[in-house]
Write a protein that holds these residues in place. Structure first.
Motif, PDB file in Angstrom:
ATOM      1  N   ALA A 248       9.672 -11.502  -4.959  1.00 39.14           N
ATOM      2  CA  ALA A 248      10.054 -10.087  -5.183  1.00 39.14           C
ATOM      3  C   ALA A 248       8.900  -9.161  -4.801  1.00 39.14           C
ATOM      4  N   MET A 249       7.690  -9.565  -5.137  1.00 38.38           N
ATOM      5  CA  MET A 249       6.524  -8.727  -4.798  1.00 38.38           C
ATOM      6  C   MET A 249       6.367  -8.627  -3.282  1.00 38.38           C
ATOM      7  N   LYS A 250       6.526  -9.778  -2.637  1.00 42.55           N
ATOM      8  CA  LYS A 250       6.386  -9.806  -1.177  1.00 42.55           C
ATOM      9  C   LYS A 250       7.446  -8.891  -0.538  1.00 42.55           C
ATOM     10  N   ASN A 251       8.664  -8.986  -1.040  1.00 38.18           N
ATOM     11  CA  ASN A 251       9.733  -8.142  -0.498  1.00 38.18           C
ATOM     12  C   ASN A 251       9.475  -6.664  -0.758  1.00 38.18           C
ATOM     13  N   ALA A 252       8.702  -6.383  -1.809  1.00 40.95           N
ATOM     14  CA  ALA A 252       8.402  -4.979  -2.140  1.00 40.95           C
ATOM     15  C   ALA A 252       7.134  -4.492  -1.432  1.00 40.95           C
ATOM     16  N   GLY A 253       6.556  -5.308  -0.544  1.00 43.88           N
ATOM     17  CA  GLY A 253       5.448  -4.795   0.266  1.00 43.88           C
ATOM     18  C   GLY A 253       4.094  -5.422   0.020  1.00 43.88           C
ATOM     19  N   VAL A 254       3.978  -6.317  -0.976  1.00 46.47           N
ATOM     20  CA  VAL A 254       2.678  -6.956  -1.217  1.00 46.47           C
ATOM     21  C   VAL A 254       2.355  -7.858  -0.022  1.00 46.47           C
ATOM     22  N   ASP A 255       1.146  -7.683   0.532  1.00 45.72           N
ATOM     23  CA  ASP A 255       0.761  -8.441   1.729  1.00 45.72           C
ATOM     24  C   ASP A 255      -0.157  -9.615   1.411  1.00 45.72           C
ATOM     25  N   SER A 256      -0.970  -9.470   0.371  1.00 47.61           N
ATOM     26  CA  SER A 256      -1.857 -10.569  -0.040  1.00 47.61           C
ATOM     27  C   SER A 256      -2.309 -10.284  -1.466  1.00 47.61           C
ATOM     28  N   LEU A 257      -3.030 -11.241  -2.053  1.00 47.07           N
ATOM     29  CA  LEU A 257      -3.450 -11.081  -3.454  1.00 47.07           C
ATOM     30  C   LEU A 257      -4.978 -11.103  -3.564  1.00 47.07           C
TER      31      LEU A 257
ATOM     32  N   LYS B 136       4.144   1.455   0.473  1.00 48.17           N
ATOM     33  CA  LYS B 136       4.467   0.996   1.838  1.00 48.17           C
ATOM     34  C   LYS B 136       5.217   2.060   2.618  1.00 48.17           C
ATOM     35  N   GLU B 137       6.136   2.749   1.915  1.00 44.71           N
ATOM     36  CA  GLU B 137       6.886   3.815   2.602  1.00 44.71           C
ATOM     37  C   GLU B 137       5.955   4.929   3.055  1.00 44.71           C
ATOM     38  N   ARG B 138       5.013   5.278   2.161  1.00 49.90           N
ATOM     39  CA  ARG B 138       4.125   6.407   2.453  1.00 49.90           C
ATOM     40  C   ARG B 138       2.965   6.040   3.383  1.00 49.90           C
ATOM     41  N   PHE B 139       2.503   4.796   3.289  1.00 49.28           N
ATOM     42  CA  PHE B 139       1.325   4.362   4.077  1.00 49.28           C
ATOM     43  C   PHE B 139       1.656   3.021   4.756  1.00 49.28           C
ATOM     44  N   PRO B 140       2.595   3.038   5.723  1.00 50.21           N
ATOM     45  CA  PRO B 140       3.080   1.764   6.267  1.00 50.21           C
ATOM     46  C   PRO B 140       2.001   0.930   6.961  1.00 50.21           C
ATOM     47  N   GLN B 141       0.934   1.587   7.421  1.00 50.37           N
ATOM     48  CA  GLN B 141      -0.101   0.853   8.154  1.00 50.37           C
ATOM     49  C   GLN B 141      -1.138   0.224   7.226  1.00 50.37           C
ATOM     50  N   VAL B 142      -1.064   0.507   5.928  1.00 47.87           N
ATOM     51  CA  VAL B 142      -2.101   0.033   5.000  1.00 47.87           C
ATOM     52  C   VAL B 142      -1.676  -1.294   4.359  1.00 47.87           C
ATOM     53  N   HIS B 143      -2.582  -2.259   4.377  1.00 46.29           N
ATOM     54  CA  HIS B 143      -2.343  -3.577   3.789  1.00 46.29           C
ATOM     55  C   HIS B 143      -2.410  -3.454   2.260  1.00 46.29           C
ATOM     56  N   LEU B 144      -1.432  -4.034   1.563  1.00 45.61           N
ATOM     57  CA  LEU B 144      -1.445  -3.999   0.097  1.00 45.61           C
ATOM     58  C   LEU B 144      -1.943  -5.335  -0.448  1.00 45.61           C
ATOM     59  N   LYS B 145      -3.170  -5.331  -0.934  1.00 47.18           N
ATOM     60  CA  LYS B 145      -3.755  -6.516  -1.595  1.00 47.18           C
ATOM     61  C   LYS B 145      -3.601  -6.251  -3.085  1.00 47.18           C
ATOM     62  N   ALA B 146      -2.546  -6.833  -3.652  1.00 47.45           N
ATOM     63  CA  ALA B 146      -2.151  -6.356  -4.982  1.00 47.45           C
ATOM     64  C   ALA B 146      -1.870  -7.490  -5.962  1.00 47.45           C
ATOM     65  N   PHE B 147      -2.285  -7.293  -7.193  1.00 43.21           N
ATOM     66  CA  PHE B 147      -1.966  -8.098  -8.371  1.00 43.21           C
ATOM     67  C   PHE B 147      -2.674  -9.458  -8.382  1.00 43.21           C
ATOM     68  N   THR B 148      -3.473  -9.646  -9.416  1.00 45.43           N
ATOM     69  CA  THR B 148      -4.154 -10.942  -9.586  1.00 45.43           C
ATOM     70  C   THR B 148      -3.151 -11.991 -10.048  1.00 45.43           C
ATOM     71  N   MET B 149      -3.558 -13.257  -9.980  1.00 44.86           N
ATOM     72  CA  MET B 149      -2.694 -14.350 -10.456  1.00 44.86           C
ATOM     73  C   MET B 149      -2.312 -14.113 -11.926  1.00 44.86           C
ATOM     74  N   VAL B 150      -3.229 -13.499 -12.668  1.00 46.78           N
ATOM     75  CA  VAL B 150      -2.981 -13.243 -14.097  1.00 46.78           C
ATOM     76  C   VAL B 150      -1.855 -12.212 -14.255  1.00 46.78           C
ATOM     77  N   GLU B 151      -1.893 -11.163 -13.444  1.00 37.88           N
ATOM     78  CA  GLU B 151      -0.820 -10.160 -13.505  1.00 37.88           C
ATOM     79  C   GLU B 151       0.508 -10.764 -13.046  1.00 37.88           C
ATOM     80  N   VAL B 152       0.462 -11.592 -12.009  1.00 34.88           N
ATOM     81  CA  VAL B 152       1.697 -12.207 -11.510  1.00 34.88           C
ATOM     82  C   VAL B 152       2.336 -13.032 -12.627  1.00 34.88           C
ATOM     83  N   ALA B 153       1.524 -13.848 -13.306  1.00 34.01           N
ATOM     84  CA  ALA B 153       2.057 -14.724 -14.358  1.00 34.01           C
ATOM     85  C   ALA B 153       2.589 -13.897 -15.532  1.00 34.01           C
TER      86      ALA B 153
END
Ligand code: V47
Length: 384
Positions: free
Chosen positions: A179-188, A146-163
């Motif tokens: 915590a993920m959302k606060n760290a820049g995750v925008d959607s899954l 997010k710091e390096r590419f602030p304009q890019v949407h982060l679609k990160a981590f499947t439900m399996v990885e989250v669990a």
């Protein structure tokens, strides 16, 4: 004779079928009525792919006209080390196995920046369930991106990885997602759903969270305002009833949360997996799966034909059988290529547009949230 505009096709071609079970389904489709589980089963059991295509195309054009979506994205798979050992998978490796890798954070940032010169609007980030990487690695990864590419949407981590990460960090699913959302995750992304039916899930991915945990994790994500996608893996050991069960469970959750954006049916690729004796899916099954998904998932806005998985040719044809999205440029795909995919690793924006245009559809570059993207030579803007 003048050519019929593409969007009029389903209006001028009359519906025809020799499958009597499709007639009442047709009546419901044109009346915008919800299909039942029995209807879904009748569709799966029918061979009349043109009748199904007519109906799915009718719904697709009612929802989107000719609009067909794609994005400029890049996949990043930070590690292939995985403790799940799913029989469906050729990507995951044991920590010390040949070919196992884990990117240092700096390497992941370099990967994000490399590839095509076209500015990406989305990073799609998924990886293995690594036994040692701490939760902080993943938070630092998304924060750093997010710091390096602030304009890019982060679609990160499947439900399996989250669990999995929740368990490792000894946090609730909710707190992990916060915590993920606060760290820049925008959607899954929608991966890891596989097939919910326990009988099959036990065989193809027995160490993953079960179907109800996948759905519960998605529900919590949606409650926190994180949109997600949903997938279904087909073409392995599941039967038609299992597919119907999967679609119904997704439709029920979508009724409650409205948090799913797009559904992506994923064809099983058997090469280099412990299930390599299973034959590849055929074009007929792939196209039918797209059509049934469009007809049954009436509360999902989008049905994605993931070209990497379907091949560009089948994905293009599916644009007239219910799909309205081709996914994106991808740039570097690993999960399907480890399992025998012969599709290219990535596709240029122009080529995606050509596939769409030649199918008589209108290409719309979108961001991850389906907002139109306008490009100039060097930049892009998203209409909000
Ligand atoms: O979760 C793994 C599947 C998924 C194999 O959300 C396999 O926009 C077939 O979820 N054969 C990852 N499938 C891909 C995925 C995805 C792809 C594109 C877009 C989006 C999105 C999500 O691939 C895994 C698993 O379900 N998978 N191995 C295999 N051998």
């Amino acid at each position: 004779m003048p050519e019929t505009p593409a969007s009029q096709a389903s209006k001028v071609h009359e519906f025809q079928t020799d499958d009597a079970r499709l007639r009442p389904i047709y009546d419901k489709v044109v009346a915008t009525e919800r299909l039942s589980a029995d209807d879904a089963l009748a569709l799966y059991q029918s061979k009349d792919i043109l009748a199904m295509g007519w109906m799915a195309n009718h719904v697709r054009e009612r929802m989107h006209g000719d609009k067909t979506y794609f994005n400029v994205n890049r996949h990043i798979n930070p590690t292939n080390v995985c403790v799940a050992y799913c029989r469906l998978c050729a990507f995951g490796r044991k920590k010390d196995a040949p070919g196992a890798y884990t990117m240092a954070l700096e390497e992941a940032f370099q990967t994000a920046a490399s590839g095509y010169s076209e500015a990406v609007t989305e990073f799609h980030i998924v990886g293995g369930l690594h036994p040692d990487l701490p939760f902080e690695y993943f938070l630092d990864l998304t924060k750093g991106l997010k710091e390096r590419f602030p304009q890019v949407h982060l679609k990160a981590f499947t439900m399996v990885e989250v669990a999995f990460l929740a368990k490792r960090a000894k946090l609730s699913i909710r707190d992990t997602l916060i915590a993920m959302k606060n760290a820049g995750v925008d959607s899954l992304p929608g991966g890891g759903a596989e097939i919910f039916a326990e009988r099959v899930r036990h065989i193809i991915c027995d160490h993953k969270i079960d179907g109800s945990q996948w759905l519960e994790t998605a529900k919590i994500a949606h409650e926190l305002g994180l949109k997600s996608n949903a997938t279904m893996l087909y073409g392995h050991l599941e039967n038609d009833e299992d597919r119907v069960d999967h679609l119904m469970k997704l439709r029920d959750l979508q009724d409650q949360t409205g948090g799913f954006q797009t559904f992506i049916p994923l064809a099983f690729h058997p090469d280099n997996t412990p299930l390599s004796h299973i034959p590849w899916t055929t074009g007929f099954t792939d196209i039918k799966q797209i059509a049934v998904s469009r007809l049954v998932l009436d509360n999902f806005a989008h049905i994605k034909a993931y070209w990497q998985m379907l091949t560009p040719k089948i994905a293009q044809i599916s644009l007239r059988f219910g799909s309205d999205d081709l996914d994106g440029t991808v740039i570097e795909e690993k999960i399907y290529h480890d399992a025998g995919a012969e599709t290219p690793q990535g596709m240029r924006r122009q080529e995606l547009m050509r596939l769409i245009t030649q199918a008589g559809r209108e290409p719309i570059e979108r961001d991850t949230l389906y907002r139109p993207v306008t490009r100039t030579e060097t930049t892009f803007t998203v209409a909000v």
